[in-house]
Design a protein around this motif. Structure first.
Motif, PDB file in Angstrom:
ATOM      1  N   TYR A 119     -52.682 -23.317  -6.207  1.00 61.46           N
ATOM      2  CA  TYR A 119     -53.241 -24.916  -6.980  1.00 61.46           C
ATOM      3  C   TYR A 119     -52.495 -25.396  -8.619  1.00 61.46           C
ATOM      4  O   TYR A 119     -52.400 -26.058  -8.158  1.00 61.46           O
ATOM      5  N   LEU A 120     -52.870 -23.712  -8.866  1.00 59.31           N
ATOM      6  CA  LEU A 120     -51.905 -23.931  -9.975  1.00 59.31           C
ATOM      7  C   LEU A 120     -50.401 -24.357 -10.090  1.00 59.31           C
ATOM      8  O   LEU A 120     -50.478 -25.570 -10.580  1.00 59.31           O
ATOM      9  N   PHE A 121     -49.774 -24.025  -9.514  1.00 59.43           N
ATOM     10  CA  PHE A 121     -48.651 -24.655  -9.017  1.00 59.43           C
ATOM     11  C   PHE A 121     -48.419 -25.574  -8.507  1.00 59.43           C
ATOM     12  O   PHE A 121     -47.092 -26.283  -8.544  1.00 59.43           O
ATOM     13  N   SER A 122     -48.807 -26.280  -7.962  1.00 61.91           N
ATOM     14  CA  SER A 122     -48.899 -28.395  -7.401  1.00 61.91           C
ATOM     15  C   SER A 122     -48.903 -28.851  -8.879  1.00 61.91           C
ATOM     16  O   SER A 122     -49.069 -29.924  -8.434  1.00 61.91           O
ATOM     17  N   SER A 123     -49.405 -28.526  -9.817  1.00 61.75           N
ATOM     18  CA  SER A 123     -50.452 -28.698 -11.355  1.00 61.75           C
ATOM     19  C   SER A 123     -48.951 -29.013 -12.290  1.00 61.75           C
ATOM     20  O   SER A 123     -48.090 -28.457 -12.571  1.00 61.75           O
ATOM     21  N   ASP A 124     -48.361 -30.371 -12.489  1.00 61.58           N
ATOM     22  CA  ASP A 124     -47.442 -30.904 -13.247  1.00 61.58           C
ATOM     23  C   ASP A 124     -48.219 -30.376 -15.017  1.00 61.58           C
ATOM     24  O   ASP A 124     -47.318 -30.265 -15.766  1.00 61.58           O
ATOM     25  N   GLU A 125     -49.023 -30.097 -15.343  1.00 62.10           N
ATOM     26  CA  GLU A 125     -49.859 -29.736 -16.029  1.00 62.10           C
ATOM     27  C   GLU A 125     -50.264 -28.528 -16.570  1.00 62.10           C
ATOM     28  O   GLU A 125     -51.025 -28.521 -17.046  1.00 62.10           O
ATOM     29  N   LEU A 126     -49.065 -27.716 -16.063  1.00 60.30           N
ATOM     30  CA  LEU A 126     -49.578 -26.110 -15.833  1.00 60.30           C
ATOM     31  C   LEU A 126     -48.307 -25.478 -17.266  1.00 60.30           C
ATOM     32  O   LEU A 126     -47.241 -25.283 -16.937  1.00 60.30           O
ATOM     33  N   THR A 127     -48.852 -24.658 -17.918  1.00 59.61           N
ATOM     34  CA  THR A 127     -48.015 -24.340 -18.727  1.00 59.61           C
ATOM     35  C   THR A 127     -48.451 -22.491 -18.758  1.00 59.61           C
ATOM     36  O   THR A 127     -49.805 -22.418 -18.663  1.00 59.61           O
ATOM     37  N   ARG A 128     -47.969 -21.566 -19.842  1.00 61.96           N
ATOM     38  CA  ARG A 128     -48.601 -20.205 -19.578  1.00 61.96           C
ATOM     39  C   ARG A 128     -48.010 -19.964 -20.878  1.00 61.96           C
ATOM     40  O   ARG A 128     -46.783 -19.967 -21.791  1.00 61.96           O
ATOM     41  N   ASP A 129     -49.444 -19.239 -21.048  1.00 66.13           N
ATOM     42  CA  ASP A 129     -49.542 -18.688 -23.332  1.00 66.13           C
ATOM     43  C   ASP A 129     -47.726 -17.427 -23.495  1.00 66.13           C
ATOM     44  O   ASP A 129     -47.404 -17.568 -24.737  1.00 66.13           O
TER      45      ASP A 129
END
Length: 174
Positions: A119-129
């Protein structure tokens, strides 16, 4: 140390800069910037998830995890065992503030047996702090605060003895 007595995760010790670094091959796994699910898929025929706990919790039930997330009236908690070819490879715990569960991201409460990474890595709006590295005896762990469209969630992963992380020959748990 961190741990919630109701969690599938045992207490974890988060390592500081004063701790010796993880061996390079282990660190390569722990600092993986992409999807751990995808990385696991390169080492087996099938990755699947067995949900252990999915429910809403309050901030006081989070323990020290609360320090990594904004105040919220409730948090979605998901704990899973991730398996590679039916071998348990990872325990995962995801904590998501209610405010993150808006719009399409409300689907996070209905993942069921879908790996979170899909789910997460199908998003173009995912970032990791950040990624924090931890230990539980001989086992390695990592904790990441991720953001979907700027909205935070906390993911903790404990790599179990059968995990390919230990196939590197470094720090193989006995």
């Amino acid at each position: 140390m961190s741990g919630n007595r109701d969690s599938i995760l045992p207490p974890l010790e988060w390592l500081s800069a004063q701790h010796p670094p993880a061996p390079a091959a282990v660190s390569d796994w722990l600092m993986e910037p992409g999807s751990m699910t995808r990385r696991f898929e390169r080492h087996c025929g099938r990755v699947h998830v067995e949900p252990q706990r999915e429910c809403f919790v309050t901030r006081d039930q989070l323990g020290e995890e609360a320090e990594h997330l904004p105040d919220s009236p409730r948090y979605w908690l998901r704990e899973v065992v991730l398996l590679g070819d039916n071998q348990p490879w990872l325990l995962g715990r995801t904590v998501i503030p209610l405010e993150t569960l808006t719009g399409p991201d409300l689907a996070l409460v209905d993942l069921g047996t879908l790996p979170l990474g899909r789910y997460l890595f199908s998003s173009d709006e995912l970032t990791r702090d950040y990624i924090h590295i931890g230990r539980q005896d001989a086992l390695w762990a990592r904790r990441s605060r991720l953001r979907l469209a700027g909205k935070p969630l906390l993911l903790t992963e404990l790599f179990l003895p059968a995990s390919p992380l230990y196939a590197t020959g470094s720090s193989v748990p006995e």
